[in-house]
Design a protein around this motif. Structure first.
Motif, mmCIF file in Angstrom:
data_model
loop_
_atom_site.group_PDB
_atom_site.id
_atom_site.type_symbol
_atom_site.label_atom_id
_atom_site.label_comp_id
_atom_site.label_asym_id
_atom_site.label_seq_id
_atom_site.Cartn_x
_atom_site.Cartn_y
_atom_site.Cartn_z
ATOM 1 N N THR A 202 78.615 70.283 84.636
ATOM 2 C CA THR A 202 79.044 68.906 84.892
ATOM 3 C C THR A 202 77.973 67.901 84.482
ATOM 4 O OG1 THR A 202 78.301 69.159 87.199
ATOM 5 C CG2 THR A 202 80.642 69.506 86.734
ATOM 6 N N GLU A 203 76.730 68.342 84.364
ATOM 7 C CA GLU A 203 75.704 67.477 83.780
ATOM 8 C C GLU A 203 75.928 67.321 82.277
ATOM 9 O OE1 GLU A 203 71.962 68.622 86.759
ATOM 10 O OE2 GLU A 203 72.032 69.343 84.679
ATOM 11 N N ARG A 204 76.299 68.412 81.639
ATOM 12 C CA ARG A 204 76.478 68.398 80.188
ATOM 13 C C ARG A 204 77.809 67.765 79.793
ATOM 14 N NH1 ARG A 204 75.045 73.712 76.749
ATOM 15 N NH2 ARG A 204 73.108 73.247 77.864
ATOM 16 N N VAL A 205 78.867 68.044 80.544
ATOM 17 C CA VAL A 205 80.201 67.506 80.261
ATOM 18 C C VAL A 205 80.592 66.612 81.434
ATOM 19 C CG1 VAL A 205 82.589 68.033 79.701
ATOM 20 C CG2 VAL A 205 80.773 69.611 78.997
ATOM 21 N N LYS A 206 80.522 65.308 81.223
ATOM 22 C CA LYS A 206 80.724 64.360 82.323
ATOM 23 C C LYS A 206 82.172 64.273 82.769
ATOM 24 C CE LYS A 206 76.374 63.108 82.040
ATOM 25 N NZ LYS A 206 75.398 63.455 83.088
ATOM 26 N N THR A 207 83.103 64.724 81.945
ATOM 27 C CA THR A 207 84.527 64.523 82.251
ATOM 28 C C THR A 207 85.180 65.726 82.926
ATOM 29 O OG1 THR A 207 85.111 65.271 80.024
ATOM 30 C CG2 THR A 207 84.817 62.887 80.368
ATOM 31 N N THR B 38 107.632 63.963 63.948
ATOM 32 C CA THR B 38 108.080 65.301 64.325
ATOM 33 C C THR B 38 106.896 66.218 64.590
ATOM 34 O OG1 THR B 38 110.052 65.014 62.951
ATOM 35 C CG2 THR B 38 109.482 67.259 63.607
ATOM 36 N N ILE B 39 105.875 66.138 63.736
ATOM 37 C CA ILE B 39 104.689 66.979 63.914
ATOM 38 C C ILE B 39 103.965 66.618 65.203
ATOM 39 C CG2 ILE B 39 102.437 67.555 62.950
ATOM 40 C CD1 ILE B 39 103.646 67.203 60.182
ATOM 41 N N LEU B 40 103.842 65.315 65.481
ATOM 42 C CA LEU B 40 103.149 64.892 66.688
ATOM 43 C C LEU B 40 103.912 65.288 67.944
ATOM 44 C CD1 LEU B 40 101.854 61.338 65.670
ATOM 45 C CD2 LEU B 40 100.614 63.506 65.698
ATOM 46 N N VAL B 41 105.237 65.254 67.885
ATOM 47 C CA VAL B 41 106.034 65.672 69.039
ATOM 48 C C VAL B 41 105.920 67.181 69.240
ATOM 49 C CG1 VAL B 41 108.381 65.874 69.936
ATOM 50 C CG2 VAL B 41 107.629 63.747 68.931
ATOM 51 N N ALA B 42 105.902 67.924 68.129
ATOM 52 C CA ALA B 42 105.795 69.385 68.236
ATOM 53 C C ALA B 42 104.452 69.804 68.807
ATOM 54 C CB ALA B 42 106.000 70.025 66.857
ATOM 55 N N ILE B 43 103.437 68.945 68.642
ATOM 56 C CA ILE B 43 102.117 69.256 69.170
ATOM 57 C C ILE B 43 102.079 68.852 70.637
ATOM 58 C CG2 ILE B 43 99.661 68.709 69.044
ATOM 59 C CD1 ILE B 43 100.100 68.157 66.071
ATOM 60 N N GLY B 44 101.733 69.782 71.502
ATOM 61 C CA GLY B 44 101.678 69.459 72.921
ATOM 62 C C GLY B 44 100.279 69.455 73.486
ATOM 63 N N GLU B 45 99.288 69.756 72.681
ATOM 64 C CA GLU B 45 97.946 69.924 73.182
ATOM 65 C C GLU B 45 97.054 68.836 72.616
ATOM 66 O OE1 GLU B 45 94.798 71.338 72.051
ATOM 67 O OE2 GLU B 45 94.125 71.387 74.135
ATOM 68 N N ARG B 46 96.249 68.248 73.493
ATOM 69 C CA ARG B 46 95.481 67.071 73.085
ATOM 70 C C ARG B 46 94.465 67.360 71.998
ATOM 71 N NH1 ARG B 46 92.839 65.385 78.396
ATOM 72 N NH2 ARG B 46 92.905 67.610 78.665
ATOM 73 N N ARG B 47 93.778 68.500 72.089
ATOM 74 C CA ARG B 47 92.778 68.822 71.061
ATOM 75 C C ARG B 47 93.444 68.936 69.694
ATOM 76 N NH1 ARG B 47 87.730 71.516 71.132
ATOM 77 N NH2 ARG B 47 87.914 71.849 73.368
ATOM 78 N N THR B 48 94.617 69.566 69.638
ATOM 79 C CA THR B 48 95.349 69.689 68.382
ATOM 80 C C THR B 48 95.764 68.320 67.865
ATOM 81 O OG1 THR B 48 96.193 71.808 69.161
ATOM 82 C CG2 THR B 48 97.266 70.839 67.255
ATOM 83 N N ARG C 64 92.784 74.174 81.773
ATOM 84 C CA ARG C 64 93.151 73.008 80.970
ATOM 85 C C ARG C 64 94.622 72.701 81.209
ATOM 86 N NH1 ARG C 64 91.843 74.207 75.205
ATOM 87 N NH2 ARG C 64 89.735 73.637 75.917
ATOM 88 N N ALA C 65 94.888 71.519 81.755
ATOM 89 C CA ALA C 65 96.257 71.133 82.128
ATOM 90 C C ALA C 65 96.811 72.176 83.094
ATOM 91 C CB ALA C 65 97.125 70.948 80.891
ATOM 92 N N SER C 66 97.866 72.890 82.712
ATOM 93 C CA SER C 66 98.457 73.894 83.595
ATOM 94 C C SER C 66 98.181 75.310 83.117
ATOM 95 C CB SER C 66 99.965 73.675 83.694
ATOM 96 O OG SER C 66 100.563 73.900 82.438
ATOM 97 N N PRO D 213 89.027 67.649 76.278
ATOM 98 C CA PRO D 213 88.790 69.098 76.232
ATOM 99 C C PRO D 213 87.309 69.416 76.101
ATOM 100 C CG PRO D 213 90.561 68.467 74.745
ATOM 101 C CD PRO D 213 89.931 67.202 75.204
ATOM 102 N N ILE D 214 86.897 70.489 76.718
ATOM 103 C CA ILE D 214 85.500 70.920 76.679
ATOM 104 C C ILE D 214 85.270 71.755 75.431
ATOM 105 C CG2 ILE D 214 83.697 72.201 77.885
ATOM 106 C CD1 ILE D 214 85.140 71.643 80.476
ATOM 107 N N ASP D 215 84.220 71.428 74.711
ATOM 108 C CA ASP D 215 83.849 72.217 73.546
ATOM 109 C C ASP D 215 83.217 73.525 74.012
ATOM 110 O OD1 ASP D 215 82.891 73.257 71.147
ATOM 111 O OD2 ASP D 215 82.365 71.283 70.356
ATOM 112 N N GLU D 216 83.659 74.641 73.450
ATOM 113 C CA GLU D 216 83.134 75.943 73.853
ATOM 114 C C GLU D 216 81.648 76.077 73.577
ATOM 115 O OE1 GLU D 216 85.409 79.025 72.090
ATOM 116 O OE2 GLU D 216 87.112 78.787 73.457
ATOM 117 N N ARG D 217 81.110 75.232 72.705
ATOM 118 C CA ARG D 217 79.674 75.275 72.451
ATOM 119 C C ARG D 217 78.867 74.790 73.638
ATOM 120 N NH1 ARG D 217 79.732 72.100 66.800
ATOM 121 N NH2 ARG D 217 81.208 70.894 68.061
ATOM 122 N N ASP D 218 79.521 74.132 74.601
ATOM 123 C CA ASP D 218 78.835 73.719 75.822
ATOM 124 C C ASP D 218 78.639 74.882 76.786
ATOM 125 O OD1 ASP D 218 78.582 70.995 75.125
ATOM 126 O OD2 ASP D 218 80.654 70.615 75.690
#
Length: 314
Positions: free
Chosen positions: A228-233, A41-51, A195-197, A155-160
């Protein structure tokens, strides 16, 4: 099922200890099943990959703490136990909006809504690409500078970022993107993170590339190469303020100049291989059918073992 139940009662009626042991095993199975339902139930309620990854990390910590306790590694168990508590508190603070939504659904009695993935209501990647391309096309024709960072897999880390920017959390639309990059707005000089939509934030200051670039390339192009050099994805779309040309940065290299149709083709090719449109958890009904079939087989094996054990004792 009734015959199995009758067989189990017949085998356990003559042995009170065996009956007690069977009841304890039965309650352990129910306990595990309830924990599974709660986790699902918790995993279904979560819709965001980082979470979702945060929850998975907490589960790993809990399992590691339990394993260290089983192996009697007292010091390691103490450390892992404290880390788990701190991580749980940090998640409660970070995910307070998700927890509030979860509690609101429970309070309203909307139990069915807990088993519906929030991703199902999000637009598909194709519609997001269309909105982005339409906005870029208009900005290019008006020679309005723009810089968009698009996540593809992780997801991109804001520290980047050099400066994280202003949180928006708004639906992607060409009108909003065009408004952000108007020179009269305060956020037009930075980048927009998609991020996504969702437009996560705007006014982001990106790190500049240290590569030797052409003099024709401005700060936006160097920033696109740098992130894009720092975050390849991730991908970065640039609109030149001087010429209106469109560029796409990936892994530190620029693909330019592009037409709006070519940009759409490249974005669709990149996003077609991502998992943004996938549901985090499988369909509840299909999962229930699989669990019921496997659960029935497991119960049958359990009854057969109990009957064989009782016959061996006799």
């Amino acid at each position: 099922m009734e015959s199995l139940w009758q067989q189990w009662l017949a085998n356990s009626s003559g042995n009170p200890s065996s009956l007690l042991r069977s009841i304890q095993q039965f309650w352990v199975a129910i306990d595990l099943g309830l924990v599974f339902v709660l986790t699902y139930t918790i995993l279904v309620a979560i819709g965001e990959r980082r979470t979702l990854w945060m929850v998975q990390g907490l589960v790993v910590l809990v399992l590691a703490a339990g394993l260290s306790s089983t192996l009697n590694l007292k010091l390691l168990h103490f450390v892992l136990d404290k880390i788990t508590i701190v991580s749980a508190v940090a998640m409660a603070v970070t995910l307070q909006s998700e927890f509030r939504q979860f509690l609101e659904q429970l309070g309203r009695g909307d139990i069915g809504g807990l088993f519906q993935s929030s991703r199902e209501s999000l637009p598909k990647a194709d519609s997001v690409v269309d909105e982005v391309v339409d906005a870029i096309k208009e900005l290019s024709q008006n020679r309005t500078g723009a810089l968009l960072v698009l996540e593809t897999k992780q997801p991109i880390d804001e520290r980047d970022f050099s400066v994280p920017g202003v949180k928006l959390n708004a639906e992607v639309s060409k009108e909003l993107l065009q408004t952000i990059f108007q020179t009269s707005t305060l956020l037009h000089d930075g980048a927009v993170l998609i991020r996504a939509s969702r437009i996560v934030s705007a006014g982001i200051i990106l790190p500049l590339s240290e590569r030797t670039a052409s003099r024709q390339l401005g700060t936006r192009h160097r920033a696109a190469m740098g992130i894009t050099e720092r975050v390849k994805t991730c991908l970065c779309v640039v609109v030149s303020e001087e010429t209106g040309s469109i560029s796409l940065a990936e892994r530190g290299s620029l693909n330019r100049p592009l037409t709006s149709s070519k940009l759409k083709e490249l974005l669709e090719a990149r996003f077609s291989s991502t998992v943004d449109g996938e549901v985090v958890a499988p369909n509840w009904r299909s999962l229930g059918r699989r669990l019921s079939s496997r659960g029935g087989a497991a119960i049958a094996r359990f009854f057969r073992r109990s009957s064989s054990a009782s016959s061996d004792k006799k």
